[in-house]
Design an enzyme around this catalytic site. Structure first.
Site, PDB file in Angstrom:
ATOM      1  N   THR A 287     -74.578  62.566  16.960  1.00  0.00           N
ATOM      2  CA  THR A 287     -74.340  62.393  18.466  1.00  0.00           C
ATOM      3  C   THR A 287     -74.110  63.585  19.069  1.00  0.00           C
ATOM      4  O   THR A 287     -73.929  64.845  18.469  1.00  0.00           O
ATOM      5  CB  THR A 287     -73.042  61.377  18.377  1.00  0.00           C
ATOM      6  OG1 THR A 287     -72.864  60.972  19.563  1.00  0.00           O
ATOM      7  CG2 THR A 287     -71.980  62.120  17.869  1.00  0.00           C
TER       8      THR A 287
ATOM      9  N   CYS B  75     -72.459  66.401  14.541  1.00  0.00           N
ATOM     10  CA  CYS B  75     -71.964  66.074  16.164  1.00  0.00           C
ATOM     11  C   CYS B  75     -72.189  67.503  16.809  1.00  0.00           C
ATOM     12  O   CYS B  75     -72.128  68.576  16.205  1.00  0.00           O
ATOM     13  CB  CYS B  75     -70.796  65.189  16.669  1.00  0.00           C
ATOM     14  SG  CYS B  75     -69.298  66.213  16.037  1.00  0.00           S
ATOM     15  N   CYS B  76     -72.432  67.465  18.051  1.00  0.00           N
ATOM     16  CA  CYS B  76     -72.569  68.587  18.762  1.00  0.00           C
ATOM     17  C   CYS B  76     -73.698  69.440  18.537  1.00  0.00           C
ATOM     18  O   CYS B  76     -74.911  69.127  18.184  1.00  0.00           O
ATOM     19  CB  CYS B  76     -71.385  69.383  19.004  1.00  0.00           C
ATOM     20  SG  CYS B  76     -71.378  70.779  20.227  1.00  0.00           S
ATOM     21  N   ILE B  77     -73.554  70.731  17.816  1.00  0.00           N
ATOM     22  CA  ILE B  77     -74.614  71.955  17.491  1.00  0.00           C
ATOM     23  C   ILE B  77     -74.759  71.467  16.190  1.00  0.00           C
ATOM     24  O   ILE B  77     -75.886  72.044  15.521  1.00  0.00           O
ATOM     25  CB  ILE B  77     -73.987  73.333  18.106  1.00  0.00           C
ATOM     26  CG1 ILE B  77     -75.241  74.201  17.705  1.00  0.00           C
ATOM     27  CG2 ILE B  77     -72.839  73.633  17.157  1.00  0.00           C
ATOM     28  CD1 ILE B  77     -76.551  74.131  18.630  1.00  0.00           C
TER      29      ILE B  77
END
Length: 224
Positions: free
Chosen positions: A197, A135-137
């Site tokens: 995500t 998720c995220c980066i």
């Protein structure tokens, strides 16, 4: 027996480690799914230490494993000791530590290198056809290691809601397919068993980020 899921952390704090809310959300949702989390981090120095009040680097030196232990309440292992045969899935939360301590993405973008231990672990889960949640980066790690994979870091058009949308362009330049998704949604690359995500790549209320991470965790456990 619940699924055993490795959670790999990158330190403690959004600007130089793992994003704490994302890490906590992963652990809470794994617990809710009846899965057993095993937390790992590499025993390496952080790229640097950031004063989270000033947003500026300091002269301090900190260790990724020692800092990650704060989030894990001390229940953590050296990433070098991870045995993929004992585990059913892998999840890596985001935070700038992914781009600074687990890779050199923060300074080199798509030309980065991934920390050898992290690359080995990702490749081991992938080769064993065990699911990987990012998720995220952290999806950029998959973009770098698995050419042609599909993932999301949110949206590819920069705006107030999506301040890091240029990351999607770098992912495409690495030969991967980027799929635009809202913060509450996930993208599943069934072939590579990758679940991604956007989390804090989106300027969204924290409960929406929490729920999106929940969807990611649910899919990872379902695929395990």
């Amino acid at each position: 027996m619940g699924k055993r899921v490795a959670v790999v952390l990158a330190g403690c704090g959004v600007y130089d480690g793992s994003e704490i809310h994302e890490s906590s959300a992963v652990l809470v949702h794994l617990s809710r799914e009846g899965a057993q989390a095993e937390v790992y981090a590499p025993d390496v120095d952080q790229m640097h230490v950031v004063d989270h009040v000033k947003g500026q680097p300091t002269q301090e030196k900190r260790n990724v494993l020692v800092e990650s232990a704060r989030i894990a309440r001390g229940n953590i292992k050296d990433l070098a000791k991870l045995d993929v045969k004992r585990l059913d899935a892998l999840i890596i939360p985001g935070g700038f530590g992914v781009a600074k301590n687990l890779s050199t993405w923060a300074t080199q973008g798509k030309n980065c290198t991934v920390c050898k231990e992290v690359e080995d672990v990702l490749k081991a889960f992938h080769a064993a056809k065990k699911p990987i949640g990012l998720c995220c980066i952290s999806p950029v790690l998959a973009a770098k290691i698995f050419p042609g994979c599909e993932l999301t870091v949110g949206h590819d058009t920069e705006c107030e809601k999506w301040p890091y949308a240029k990351t999607a362009e770098s992912v495409k330049e690495l030969g991967c397919k980027h799929v635009n998704k809202h913060v509450s949604e996930v993208h599943v690359d069934a072939k590579n068993k990758l679940v991604t995500t956007s989390a804090f790549m989106c300027n969204a209320p924290i409960h929406e980020i929490y729920d999106g991470i929940g969807e990611m965790v649910k899919e990872v456990v379902r695929l395990a």
